[in-house]
Write a protein that holds these residues in place. Structure first.
Motif, PDB file in Angstrom:
ATOM      1  N   MET A 192      58.912  35.296  42.946  1.00 27.77           N
ATOM      2  CA  MET A 192      58.838  35.338  41.485  1.00 27.77           C
ATOM      3  C   MET A 192      58.072  34.134  40.925  1.00 27.77           C
ATOM      4  O   MET A 192      57.295  34.276  39.976  1.00 27.77           O
ATOM      5  CB  MET A 192      60.238  35.450  40.899  1.00 27.77           C
ATOM      6  CG  MET A 192      60.878  36.789  41.279  1.00 27.77           C
ATOM      7  SD  MET A 192      62.547  36.991  40.679  1.00 27.77           S
ATOM      8  CE  MET A 192      62.210  37.350  38.971  1.00 27.77           C
ATOM      9  N   GLN A 193      58.263  32.963  41.524  1.00 27.84           N
ATOM     10  CA  GLN A 193      57.530  31.775  41.066  1.00 27.84           C
ATOM     11  C   GLN A 193      56.040  31.924  41.305  1.00 27.84           C
ATOM     12  O   GLN A 193      55.218  31.569  40.447  1.00 27.84           O
ATOM     13  CB  GLN A 193      58.060  30.518  41.768  1.00 27.84           C
ATOM     14  CG  GLN A 193      59.411  30.083  41.289  1.00 27.84           C
ATOM     15  CD  GLN A 193      60.015  28.980  42.162  1.00 27.84           C
ATOM     16  OE1 GLN A 193      59.459  28.594  43.190  1.00 27.84           O
ATOM     17  NE2 GLN A 193      61.172  28.480  41.738  1.00 27.84           N
ATOM     18  N   ARG A 194      55.681  32.441  42.472  1.00 26.43           N
ATOM     19  CA  ARG A 194      54.257  32.615  42.784  1.00 26.43           C
ATOM     20  C   ARG A 194      53.614  33.654  41.850  1.00 26.43           C
ATOM     21  O   ARG A 194      52.511  33.446  41.351  1.00 26.43           O
ATOM     22  CB  ARG A 194      54.068  33.020  44.243  1.00 26.43           C
ATOM     23  CG  ARG A 194      54.220  31.864  45.211  1.00 26.43           C
ATOM     24  CD  ARG A 194      54.103  32.333  46.671  1.00 26.43           C
ATOM     25  NE  ARG A 194      54.142  31.205  47.576  1.00 26.43           N
ATOM     26  CZ  ARG A 194      53.064  30.505  47.954  1.00 26.43           C
ATOM     27  NH1 ARG A 194      51.867  30.835  47.523  1.00 26.43           N
ATOM     28  NH2 ARG A 194      53.197  29.499  48.794  1.00 26.43           N
ATOM     29  N   MET A 212      50.618  32.805  39.276  1.00 26.92           N
ATOM     30  CA  MET A 212      49.339  33.518  39.334  1.00 26.92           C
ATOM     31  C   MET A 212      49.044  34.221  38.011  1.00 26.92           C
ATOM     32  O   MET A 212      47.896  34.277  37.572  1.00 26.92           O
ATOM     33  CB  MET A 212      49.319  34.507  40.500  1.00 26.92           C
ATOM     34  CG  MET A 212      49.168  33.808  41.850  1.00 26.92           C
ATOM     35  SD  MET A 212      48.848  34.962  43.202  1.00 26.92           S
ATOM     36  CE  MET A 212      50.461  35.685  43.452  1.00 26.92           C
ATOM     37  N   GLN A 213      50.075  34.697  37.344  1.00 28.37           N
ATOM     38  CA  GLN A 213      49.880  35.317  36.036  1.00 28.37           C
ATOM     39  C   GLN A 213      49.481  34.256  35.009  1.00 28.37           C
ATOM     40  O   GLN A 213      48.546  34.448  34.247  1.00 28.37           O
ATOM     41  CB  GLN A 213      51.151  36.037  35.605  1.00 28.37           C
ATOM     42  CG  GLN A 213      50.967  36.898  34.390  1.00 28.37           C
ATOM     43  CD  GLN A 213      52.184  37.757  34.113  1.00 28.37           C
ATOM     44  OE1 GLN A 213      53.209  37.662  34.756  1.00 28.37           O
ATOM     45  NE2 GLN A 213      52.066  38.608  33.110  1.00 28.37           N
ATOM     46  N   GLN A 214      50.156  33.128  35.030  1.00 25.79           N
ATOM     47  CA  GLN A 214      49.847  32.036  34.101  1.00 25.79           C
ATOM     48  C   GLN A 214      48.421  31.511  34.325  1.00 25.79           C
ATOM     49  O   GLN A 214      47.714  31.187  33.380  1.00 25.79           O
ATOM     50  CB  GLN A 214      50.849  30.905  34.276  1.00 25.79           C
ATOM     51  CG  GLN A 214      50.656  29.762  33.317  1.00 25.79           C
ATOM     52  CD  GLN A 214      51.715  28.677  33.501  1.00 25.79           C
ATOM     53  OE1 GLN A 214      52.509  28.698  34.443  1.00 25.79           O
ATOM     54  NE2 GLN A 214      51.722  27.721  32.600  1.00 25.79           N
ATOM     55  N   ILE A 240      45.130  34.726  37.527  1.00 31.27           N
ATOM     56  CA  ILE A 240      44.752  35.381  38.789  1.00 31.27           C
ATOM     57  C   ILE A 240      45.182  36.838  38.747  1.00 31.27           C
ATOM     58  O   ILE A 240      44.458  37.725  39.199  1.00 31.27           O
ATOM     59  CB  ILE A 240      45.360  34.626  39.988  1.00 31.27           C
ATOM     60  CG1 ILE A 240      44.741  33.223  40.060  1.00 31.27           C
ATOM     61  CG2 ILE A 240      45.177  35.400  41.281  1.00 31.27           C
ATOM     62  CD1 ILE A 240      45.460  32.269  40.980  1.00 31.27           C
ATOM     63  N   ILE A 241      46.370  37.092  38.218  1.00 32.03           N
ATOM     64  CA  ILE A 241      46.805  38.457  37.931  1.00 32.03           C
ATOM     65  C   ILE A 241      47.048  38.544  36.434  1.00 32.03           C
ATOM     66  O   ILE A 241      47.452  37.570  35.805  1.00 32.03           O
ATOM     67  CB  ILE A 241      48.061  38.874  38.737  1.00 32.03           C
ATOM     68  CG1 ILE A 241      49.232  37.927  38.468  1.00 32.03           C
ATOM     69  CG2 ILE A 241      47.751  38.947  40.213  1.00 32.03           C
ATOM     70  CD1 ILE A 241      50.526  38.367  39.146  1.00 32.03           C
ATOM     71  N   ARG A 242      46.769  39.700  35.855  1.00 29.12           N
ATOM     72  CA  ARG A 242      46.904  39.837  34.404  1.00 29.12           C
ATOM     73  C   ARG A 242      48.314  40.139  33.979  1.00 29.12           C
ATOM     74  O   ARG A 242      48.798  39.607  32.998  1.00 29.12           O
ATOM     75  CB  ARG A 242      46.002  40.950  33.891  1.00 29.12           C
ATOM     76  CG  ARG A 242      44.611  40.469  33.581  1.00 29.12           C
ATOM     77  CD  ARG A 242      43.848  41.516  32.854  1.00 29.12           C
ATOM     78  NE  ARG A 242      43.770  42.712  33.708  1.00 29.12           N
ATOM     79  CZ  ARG A 242      43.196  43.824  33.361  1.00 29.12           C
ATOM     80  NH1 ARG A 242      42.664  43.960  32.185  1.00 29.12           N
ATOM     81  NH2 ARG A 242      43.138  44.843  34.185  1.00 29.12           N
ATOM     82  N   ARG A 243      48.949  41.070  34.665  1.00 29.06           N
ATOM     83  CA  ARG A 243      50.280  41.460  34.241  1.00 29.06           C
ATOM     84  C   ARG A 243      50.987  42.216  35.346  1.00 29.06           C
ATOM     85  O   ARG A 243      50.368  42.696  36.290  1.00 29.06           O
ATOM     86  CB  ARG A 243      50.227  42.316  32.985  1.00 29.06           C
ATOM     87  CG  ARG A 243      49.509  43.625  33.188  1.00 29.06           C
ATOM     88  CD  ARG A 243      49.341  44.374  31.894  1.00 29.06           C
ATOM     89  NE  ARG A 243      48.564  45.572  32.158  1.00 29.06           N
ATOM     90  CZ  ARG A 243      48.796  46.741  31.614  1.00 29.06           C
ATOM     91  NH1 ARG A 243      49.771  46.869  30.762  1.00 29.06           N
ATOM     92  NH2 ARG A 243      48.053  47.762  31.900  1.00 29.06           N
TER      93      ARG A 243
END
Length: 159
Positions: free
Chosen positions: A40-42, A46-48, A51-54
């Motif tokens: 969950m932290q990773r 990555m969202q923040q 790297i990933i949008r959502r």
């Protein structure tokens, strides 16, 4: 935007969707030999970092009975779009909403909002509500109804 080997494994393990189980993050953690907290932290990092949008459900609207899926397109006054776009996006029936550049003279539209109705009348009621929100700041508009489901996936990272 750097990712390490574990981030890459996490992306590969989730890019086609989370497992359809009661505890999907636990299942991914077990698959990768990580703790649920680390997974969950990773994902959050990555969202923040962009790297990933959502992380979201991608429903098949047709299977849910929504046969009238329309991309509404609006010619909104450029001086008002920053104020009005978020109001349209907040409507509970709008699944996504965004601003795009016009391509004059053929394409005058700069605001797009997707609606979903079980009947054409449902979709038309939603379009009327959007029209009320936009008020006098709209030139022309149209609704482009879907005729089939297209690819609903993002970039895939190979192994």
């Amino acid at each position: 935007m750097n990712i390490d080997a574990v981030d890459r494994q996490l992306i590969q393990a989730t890019q086609t969707g989370l497992p359809l189980v009661a505890q999907p993050y636990q299942a991914v953690a077990e698959q990768l030999g990580l703790s649920v907290e680390e997974v969950m932290q990773r994902l959050a990092r990555m969202q923040q970092d962009g790297i990933i949008r959502r992380i979201a459900a991608v429903p098949n609207h047709y299977k849910l009975g929504y046969r009238y899926n329309g991309m509404t397109v609006w010619d909104v006054d450029d001086r008002q779009i920053d104020n009005l776009g978020p109001k349209v996006a907040e409507l509970p029936f709008v699944s996504h909403c965004y601003q795009r550049p016009r391509h004059l003279p053929d394409w005058p539209y700069n605001l797009f909002a997707m609606v979903h109705g079980k009947t054409q009348q449902d979709a038309e009621r939603q379009v009327a509500i959007i029209s009320e929100v936009l008020g006098e700041h709209v030139g022309s508009r149209d609704v482009l109804y879907s005729s089939k489901i297209l690819k609903k996936t993002g970039l895939r990272i190979g192994g």
